[in-house]
Design a protein around this motif. Structure first.
Motif, short mmCIF file in Angstrom:
data_model
loop_
_atom_site.label_atom_id
_atom_site.label_comp_id
_atom_site.label_asym_id
_atom_site.label_seq_id
_atom_site.Cartn_x
_atom_site.Cartn_y
_atom_site.Cartn_z
N ASN A 291 0.81 -1.22 0.00
CA ASN A 291 0.00 0.00 0.00
C ASN A 291 0.84 1.26 0.00
O ASN A 291 0.49 2.24 -0.66
CB ASN A 291 -0.93 -0.01 1.22
N VAL A 292 1.96 1.27 0.71
CA VAL A 292 2.78 2.49 0.75
C VAL A 292 3.68 2.61 -0.47
O VAL A 292 4.07 3.72 -0.85
CB VAL A 292 3.61 2.57 2.04
N GLY A 293 4.02 1.49 -1.10
CA GLY A 293 4.88 1.54 -2.27
C GLY A 293 4.10 1.51 -3.56
O GLY A 293 4.16 2.44 -4.38
N ASP A 294 3.32 0.44 -3.77
CA ASP A 294 2.63 0.25 -5.05
C ASP A 294 1.36 1.08 -5.18
O ASP A 294 0.85 1.24 -6.29
CB ASP A 294 2.28 -1.23 -5.23
N ILE A 295 0.82 1.58 -4.08
CA ILE A 295 -0.38 2.42 -4.16
C ILE A 295 -0.02 3.89 -3.96
O ILE A 295 -0.15 4.72 -4.86
CB ILE A 295 -1.43 1.99 -3.11
N ALA A 296 0.46 4.24 -2.75
CA ALA A 296 0.77 5.65 -2.47
C ALA A 296 1.90 6.17 -3.36
O ALA A 296 1.81 7.25 -3.95
CB ALA A 296 1.12 5.82 -1.00
N GLY A 297 2.98 5.39 -3.47
CA GLY A 297 4.11 5.82 -4.29
C GLY A 297 3.76 5.91 -5.76
O GLY A 297 4.12 6.87 -6.45
N MET A 298 3.04 4.90 -6.25
CA MET A 298 2.64 4.91 -7.66
C MET A 298 1.68 6.05 -7.96
O MET A 298 1.77 6.70 -9.01
CB MET A 298 2.03 3.56 -8.02
N GLY A 299 0.75 6.32 -7.04
CA GLY A 299 -0.19 7.43 -7.25
C GLY A 299 0.53 8.76 -7.35
O GLY A 299 0.26 9.57 -8.24
#
Length: 777
Positions: A291-299
């Motif tokens: 969630n912190v890498g692939d979601i928040a970071g990607m967003g």
């Protein structure tokens, strides 16, 4: 003049953005109707308290036999899913809030740097000065540009933070719901995961468009008819977005891969226990990392790409004929393309959720349903681009092309935008070919596991290197066509064409981590085997779409960086960039080296953090009696592993971030604008190649492992099952590929974009005061 009037443009852009936000809220509401009730819903504890209890080792991780069949005790399954979901949410929220506190200090300090550097161009004079592109007119003072650029930087940083945080909240809200819906069928679980991804995608795309449009109008109250100064200051918006995205991508990537590598090496290779098994102490940290890498970071990453491409297009357009004539509709063409893209993506999403619905038992339809989204949005957007181009742009206008005047027709711009739009579709399908286990390249990697990890690594690297060829040719074709037709404005619009369907791209990209978390929750909650089979099918499709999303981000970064490079060259007053000039060539070499230096930092950061994680997981298995055997009462200490990932990522993200942020400042100040131009060109050319090969090698290793684990073909079954020597070799390859595809590779596209937009923002200072060393040699 354009057919569309000013009033129509002023209505269309915010209305499209508000429609996108409303659509996101509707998707979120539909997902929220899936109940997730904890066992202690009647007590006074809030959700965070329950999540912290589980992180501390208190919570229902044990498997209850009464829940082995659906319907026997659905409330118990919901309770366990609620506890796990809250543990993931608490871990992700805690990390992001801590990271954002560091970033708040950084953004405030860097905003001050922007103000000081740009304000010093004219010794902080408040008097008007001759315009950069029309000396016969007076424009706003450089001090105003300094102040508004700093404000735009802060605004972009804040929007990027909100994009990442809201995306994380949506994902952690949906993961348990997708797992619970998988009890009833693949179709319902797919709908939850995809709707959640769509909620994130539309929130980000719409808020980015709305904030940028509002900034243009608010800044315009001061700048008036000084459009050159207005859009020069607006470029700070892209710089702020990408600065936060860099640290979000790097920090989140280190977090997730440290946990993932530690969990896999000890759990799957040494202890031979399943992925996401609740006995593994690193399993919560692994799910938090998604969630912190692939979601928040990607967003934040894709928001940065959108902001930078829009700012580059607006800046170049401000010095065109319709910019000097103050044709507002034509000037807003980049934002109109994005507005139409949101409307197109609404229609595209409805196809997946309400028209071509995935059947409850049709796991094979998940992958095609996601890929259909890309194709449908591209086809519809082609028509949308045609409409907005011929309505918003005059039939003919002129651009300033490095000192020359270039005549451009409106249909040229249609081709430019579509060149980017269709080039990214080609990149997506090529990425799928090289990273999906339905095709030969990944299966060849899986077969190589028969002879051990070494051959697996060799084959995976070869697949990554080969996968660079067609995407680079597609990018080169789009660049050549758009530049010939409309110079750097065409390149900027081609980049925006790649990102015009960003809402759909984010939806299918965020779908992957949500499905991955759903599978992890199903495993930790002890759900029946057929439920986990369904979540595995969702996750397998998500792995491919995640690789496609990275291809989108890298491809668009190449065009965005080139457009920003052109804007920088124009603003810095460079007539030509001669690679045979010693000043340029040394910058070219140094720029080509930077992606390798950056990758070395991020890979080493993941390696050192993973080492600590492996040691901690081994310690817990050795020292906690009965943990490896799964005895009742033997509970892992999840919180320590979460803390290891958090501490490592926050400490290790500083050096790579400083390298990227300081390089343009140091080179531009000490060596001048020509050397900085060489640095940007070298980083662009080198960074794109390294990013594509790293991401696709990692994706190929990941799906080769999943191909063996799934055992869907005779060949795959001959390589398995889980725990076989071939499978262990595949896990090692996947472990090597994890930091490549989720940390170094995706972060490189931010490196090349961020260096370019930072150079553009500071171009007036570099042109006036840069070259301290080379000017005296």
């Amino acid at each position: 003049m354009a057919v569309l009037g000013t009033a129509a443009v002023e209505a269309l852009i915010p209305v499209a953005a508000l429609i996108g936000i409303a659509f996101a809220v509707v998707q979120w509401y539909v997902v929220s109707r899936v109940p997730v009730r904890s066992r202690d819903d009647g007590d006074d504890d809030d959700d965070d308290a329950r999540g912290k209890r589980m992180l501390g080792g208190v919570g229902g991780s044990e498997v209850e036999e009464e829940d082995e069949e659906d319907g026997v005790d659905g409330r118990a399954a919901e309770a366990r899913c609620a506890e796990i979901q809250q543990a993931i949410s608490v871990g992700a929220t805690s990390f992001l809030l801590t990271e954002y506190r560091y970033l708040a200090a950084f953004t405030a300090a860097f905003a001050a740097v922007i103000f000081v550097f740009l304000g010093s161009v004219r010794r902080f004079s408040p008097r008007p000065e001759p315009c950069a592109y029309d000396p016969s007119r007076e424009c706003r003072p450089a001090l105003a540009n300094a102040a508004f650029s700093a404000v735009a930087f802060l605004l972009g940083a804040l929007t990027s933070v909100l994009s990442g945080y809201l995306g994380m909240r949506v994902a952690t809200f949906a993961n348990a719901r997708a797992a619970l819906e998988a009890r009833h069928g693949v179709g319902r679980a797919f709908a939850v995961a995809f709707r959640s991804g769509a909620a994130m995608g539309f929130l980000l795309a719409s808020s980015a468009l709305l904030v940028l449009y509002a900034a243009v109008n608010l800044f315009g109250l001061y700048y008036g008819d000084d459009w050159g100064g207005l859009y020069e200051s607006i470029t700070g918006y892209g710089l702020g977005g990408s600065s936060v995205a860099l640290f979000g991508r790097v920090g989140g990537g280190i977090y997730t891969k440290a946990a993932d590598v530690g969990a896999d090496l000890v759990g799957k290779v040494e202890r031979n226990i399943p992925e996401d098994d609740p006995r593994n102490p690193a399993v919560i940290a692994d799910n938090v990392g998604d969630n912190v890498g692939d979601i928040a970071g990607m967003g934040s990453d894709l928001f940065g790409s959108y902001a930078e491409s829009s700012c580059a297009a607006l800046f170049v357009a401000s010095i065109s004929s319709f910019g000097t004539e103050h044709d507002f509709a034509a000037m807003m063409y980049p934002l109109l393309v994005s507005a139409v893209g949101i409307l197109v993506c609404v229609v595209t999403t409805l196809v997946a959720t309400d028209v071509a619905v995935v059947g409850e038992d049709d796991a094979a339809a998940v992958g095609p349903a996601l890929k259909r989204q890309i194709l449908i949005s591209t086809v519809l957007m082609t028509g949308g681009v045609a409409g907005v181009t011929f309505l918003a742009l005059p039939k003919e206008f002129t651009l300033f092309d490095f000192g020359h005047v270039k005549v451009v027709k409106n249909w040229h711009m249609f081709i430019c935008v579509d060149a980017g739009l269709w080039a990214v579709l080609v990149i997506g399908y090529i990425t799928e070919y090289f990273t999906s286990n339905a095709y030969g390249p990944v299966r060849s990697v899986a077969r190589s596991c028969r002879t051990g990890a070494a051959t697996n690594v060799i084959f995976g690297l070869a697949v990554g290197y080969k996968s660079v060829i067609v995407p680079i040719l597609a990018i080169a074709t789009a660049i050549y066509a758009s530049f010939r037709l409309a110079a750097m404005y065409g390149v900027a619009m081609a980049a925006l064409g790649m990102l015009s369907t960003i809402a759909t791209g984010l939806a299918i990209d965020a779908y992957g981590p949500i499905s991955d978390n759903a599978g992890g929750i199903a495993e930790m909650a002890g759900m029946p085997r057929h439920v986990r089979d369904r979540t595995d099918a969702l996750d397998a499709a998500g792995n491919t779409t995640a690789a496609i999303g990275k291809g989108f981000a890298i491809g668009s970064a190449a065009l965005v960086s080139l457009a920003l490079f052109g804007a920088f060259v124009s603003r810095a007053g460079i007539s030509t960039v001669d690679v045979l000039s010693p000043r340029v060539f040394v910058g070219l070499l140094a720029g080509a080296m930077l992606p390798y230096w950056f990758s070395a930092m991020t890979m080493r950061a993941v390696g050192s953090a993973a080492l600590r994680m492996v040691e901690e997981v081994r310690r817990q298995f050795d020292e906690i009696p009965g943990l490896a055997e799964g005895r009742v009462g033997a509970r892992p200490d999840y919180a320590t592993c979460v803390r290891i990932s958090t501490d490592a990522s926050l400490r290790k993200m500083v050096a790579p971030g400083a390298l990227v942020m300081l390089s343009p400042l140091v080179v531009g100040t000490l060596f001048g604008v020509e050397t900085l131009a060489g640095l940007l060109a070298g980083a662009l050319v080198s960074g794109v190649q390294v990013a594509i090969s790293a991401s696709n090698s990692g994706g190929a290793w990941d799906n080769a492992k999943k191909y063996i684990e799934a055992g869907a073909s005779e060949e795959a079954r001959s390589l398995g099952p889980k725990g076989s020597e071939a499978h262990k070799a595949a896990v090692i390859g996947d472990t090597i590929g994890d930091p490549l595809k989720d940390t170094s590779g995706p972060s490189l596209n931010i490196l090349i974009k961020l260096m370019a937009v930072e150079s553009l923002v500071f171009a007036p200072f570099f042109a006036a005061h840069g070259g301290i060393i080379f000017n005296h040699l």
